[in-house]
Design a protein around this motif. Structure first.
Motif, PDB file in Angstrom:
ATOM      1  N   ALA A 104      26.014  47.156  33.654  1.00 58.22           N
ATOM      2  CA  ALA A 104      24.841  47.542  33.983  1.00 58.22           C
ATOM      3  C   ALA A 104      24.633  48.029  35.329  1.00 58.22           C
ATOM      4  N   ASP A 105      25.431  47.842  36.161  1.00 61.50           N
ATOM      5  CA  ASP A 105      25.362  48.579  37.603  1.00 61.50           C
ATOM      6  C   ASP A 105      26.086  49.937  37.624  1.00 61.50           C
ATOM      7  N   GLY A 106      26.556  50.486  36.339  1.00 61.22           N
ATOM      8  CA  GLY A 106      27.138  51.668  36.439  1.00 61.22           C
ATOM      9  C   GLY A 106      28.466  51.560  36.446  1.00 61.22           C
ATOM     10  N   GLU A 107      29.308  50.734  36.426  1.00 63.22           N
ATOM     11  CA  GLU A 107      30.810  50.786  36.307  1.00 63.22           C
ATOM     12  C   GLU A 107      31.425  50.963  35.161  1.00 63.22           C
ATOM     13  N   SER A 108      32.283  51.772  35.016  1.00 64.71           N
ATOM     14  CA  SER A 108      33.119  51.718  33.686  1.00 64.71           C
ATOM     15  C   SER A 108      33.696  50.582  33.284  1.00 64.71           C
ATOM     16  N   ALA A 109      34.189  50.654  32.021  1.00 62.94           N
ATOM     17  CA  ALA A 109      34.842  49.447  31.285  1.00 62.94           C
ATOM     18  C   ALA A 109      36.035  49.069  32.097  1.00 62.94           C
ATOM     19  N   ALA A 110      36.855  50.198  32.591  1.00 64.53           N
ATOM     20  CA  ALA A 110      37.888  49.792  33.731  1.00 64.53           C
ATOM     21  C   ALA A 110      37.761  49.147  34.862  1.00 64.53           C
TER      22      ALA A 110
ATOM     23  N   ALA B 279      34.846  47.331  35.436  1.00 63.72           N
ATOM     24  CA  ALA B 279      34.249  46.212  35.278  1.00 63.72           C
ATOM     25  C   ALA B 279      35.251  45.037  35.055  1.00 63.72           C
ATOM     26  N   VAL B 280      36.201  45.479  34.275  1.00 65.89           N
ATOM     27  CA  VAL B 280      37.296  44.485  34.133  1.00 65.89           C
ATOM     28  C   VAL B 280      38.289  44.380  35.503  1.00 65.89           C
ATOM     29  N   SER B 281      38.537  45.491  36.124  1.00 69.38           N
ATOM     30  CA  SER B 281      39.063  45.279  37.258  1.00 69.38           C
ATOM     31  C   SER B 281      38.390  44.250  38.198  1.00 69.38           C
ATOM     32  N   SER B 282      37.118  44.177  38.283  1.00 72.21           N
ATOM     33  CA  SER B 282      36.149  43.531  39.332  1.00 72.21           C
ATOM     34  C   SER B 282      36.313  42.211  38.942  1.00 72.21           C
ATOM     35  N   ALA B 283      36.107  41.976  37.487  1.00 75.05           N
ATOM     36  CA  ALA B 283      36.300  40.412  37.066  1.00 75.05           C
ATOM     37  C   ALA B 283      37.569  40.045  37.349  1.00 75.05           C
ATOM     38  N   ARG B 284      38.636  40.717  37.074  1.00 72.34           N
ATOM     39  CA  ARG B 284      40.001  40.175  37.488  1.00 72.34           C
ATOM     40  C   ARG B 284      40.240  39.542  38.886  1.00 72.34           C
ATOM     41  N   HIS B 285      39.542  40.615  39.770  1.00 72.89           N
ATOM     42  CA  HIS B 285      39.795  40.337  41.153  1.00 72.89           C
ATOM     43  C   HIS B 285      38.728  39.283  41.703  1.00 72.89           C
ATOM     44  N   HIS B 286      37.676  38.922  40.760  1.00 74.51           N
ATOM     45  CA  HIS B 286      36.658  38.185  41.318  1.00 74.51           C
ATOM     46  C   HIS B 286      36.925  36.774  40.841  1.00 74.51           C
ATOM     47  N   ASP B 287      37.943  36.550  39.936  1.00 73.36           N
ATOM     48  CA  ASP B 287      38.321  35.216  39.215  1.00 73.36           C
ATOM     49  C   ASP B 287      39.335  34.687  39.849  1.00 73.36           C
ATOM     50  N   ALA B 288      39.433  33.327  40.015  1.00 71.69           N
ATOM     51  CA  ALA B 288      40.623  32.631  41.024  1.00 71.69           C
ATOM     52  C   ALA B 288      41.863  32.565  40.120  1.00 71.69           C
ATOM     53  N   PHE B 289      42.071  32.766  39.110  1.00 71.79           N
ATOM     54  CA  PHE B 289      43.000  32.509  37.894  1.00 71.79           C
ATOM     55  C   PHE B 289      43.234  33.585  36.995  1.00 71.79           C
ATOM     56  N   PRO B 290      43.165  34.752  37.387  1.00 70.86           N
ATOM     57  CA  PRO B 290      43.237  36.193  36.473  1.00 70.86           C
ATOM     58  C   PRO B 290      44.382  35.899  35.691  1.00 70.86           C
ATOM     59  N   GLN B 291      45.612  35.194  36.181  1.00 69.19           N
ATOM     60  CA  GLN B 291      46.732  35.522  35.297  1.00 69.19           C
ATOM     61  C   GLN B 291      46.710  34.721  34.049  1.00 69.19           C
ATOM     62  N   TYR B 292      45.484  33.803  34.015  1.00 69.42           N
ATOM     63  CA  TYR B 292      45.389  33.007  32.638  1.00 69.42           C
ATOM     64  C   TYR B 292      44.092  33.681  31.729  1.00 69.42           C
ATOM     65  N   ARG B 293      43.683  34.918  32.143  1.00 72.94           N
ATOM     66  CA  ARG B 293      42.658  35.399  31.669  1.00 72.94           C
ATOM     67  C   ARG B 293      42.923  36.394  30.471  1.00 72.94           C
ATOM     68  N   GLN B 294      42.435  36.873  29.539  1.00 74.61           N
ATOM     69  CA  GLN B 294      42.560  38.005  28.675  1.00 74.61           C
ATOM     70  C   GLN B 294      41.035  38.603  28.695  1.00 74.61           C
ATOM     71  N   LEU B 295      40.660  39.823  29.009  1.00 77.59           N
ATOM     72  CA  LEU B 295      39.408  40.289  29.131  1.00 77.59           C
ATOM     73  C   LEU B 295      39.606  41.923  28.381  1.00 77.59           C
ATOM     74  N   LEU B 296      38.313  42.105  27.506  1.00 77.74           N
ATOM     75  CA  LEU B 296      38.456  43.154  27.055  1.00 77.74           C
ATOM     76  C   LEU B 296      36.730  43.654  27.271  1.00 77.74           C
ATOM     77  N   ALA B 297      36.777  44.918  27.265  1.00 74.69           N
ATOM     78  CA  ALA B 297      35.229  45.645  27.663  1.00 74.69           C
ATOM     79  C   ALA B 297      35.316  46.875  27.001  1.00 74.69           C
TER      80      ALA B 297
ATOM     81  N   ILE C 132      41.344  46.754  29.071  1.00 75.72           N
ATOM     82  CA  ILE C 132      41.742  45.474  28.719  1.00 75.72           C
ATOM     83  C   ILE C 132      42.690  45.019  29.798  1.00 75.72           C
ATOM     84  N   HIS C 133      42.572  43.594  30.189  1.00 78.78           N
ATOM     85  CA  HIS C 133      43.266  42.776  30.882  1.00 78.78           C
ATOM     86  C   HIS C 133      43.929  41.685  30.355  1.00 78.78           C
TER      87      HIS C 133
END
Length: 225
Positions: free
Chosen positions: A59-65, A67-85, A94-95
């Protein structure tokens, strides 16, 4: 424990998520979409907070890539996550963390991305993307086709018990939100497909009833005139 697809309809501008899992109520935790913004899925060892986080970034204008990168760096355990946008321009990202469960993989296509973990084999997401890209009709039909293709390819390594379909259009509420939160027997994807078959011809009427009840068609129930 999950396979899903996030997608945009270039014709209608709708966004949607279709998802299924061996876990209960998968769509309640993992499927997220916002009208005019995009659709995301946060799965595997799920952090539901990343769903709204990614939508805010889109919504703030970030691309899918981004937004996924932001979420990966925001989360404390990105190695456990699978994210799609997928974003408003149809770009997808995808992460998949290296601690995703079992056989995990993903695939992207025009206006869509699919991913899964604990899969029967690594071709399931690609089959979902192919089904979405080659099917026709409204977004819900194409998302259901993708789920059905996943099941036909073996889906998860074990039995699935829940499934969901989420679609947003122009309003702040979902255009369609159909869920099977648990089935002991039978296929939840087939059950959601049947629910969509019933709901689809009435979906626009429910929007009209919300926006202008005086223009709404009859409910077709006893006592309705």
């Amino acid at each position: 424990m999950t396979f899903s697809i996030v997608a945009r309809c270039a014709n209608s501008g709708q966004f949607g998520v279709a998802i299924s899992s061996s876990s209960p109520a998968v769509a309640a935790r993992c499927a997220w979409a916002r009208a005019g913004v995009g659709a995301v899925s946060t799965q595997n060892i799920t952090n539901p907070a990343l769903g709204t986080f990614m939508l805010e970034k889109l919504a703030d204008g970030e691309s899918a890539a981004d937004a996924v990168s932001s979420a990966r760096h925001h989360d404390a355990f990105p190695q456990y996550r699978q994210l799609l946008a997928v974003d408003a321009n149809g770009r997808s990202a995808i992460h998949s963390g290296d601690k995703a469960l079992g056989i995990w993989t993903s695939a992207s296509g025009k206006d869509c991305a699919a991913g899964g973990n604990l899969l029967a084999h690594d071709g399931v997401p690609a089959a979902m993307v192919k089904a979405f890209e080659t099917s026709t009709g409204p977004l819900g039909d194409r998302l259901i086709a993708a789920l059905e293709a996943a099941v036909a390819e073996g889906g998860e390594a074990g039995p699935i018990h829940s499934a969901g379909l989420l679609i947003v259009d122009r309003e702040t509420w979902p255009y369609a939100e159909l869920r099977i939160d648990w089935l002991d027997d039978g296929c939840p994807v087939a059950a959601v497909a049947r629910a969509w078959e019933v709901y689809r011809p009435q979906a626009n009427d429910y929007v009209t009833r919300a926006l202008n009840p005086s223009k709404a068609p009859s409910y077709g129930v006893p006592g309705d005139e």
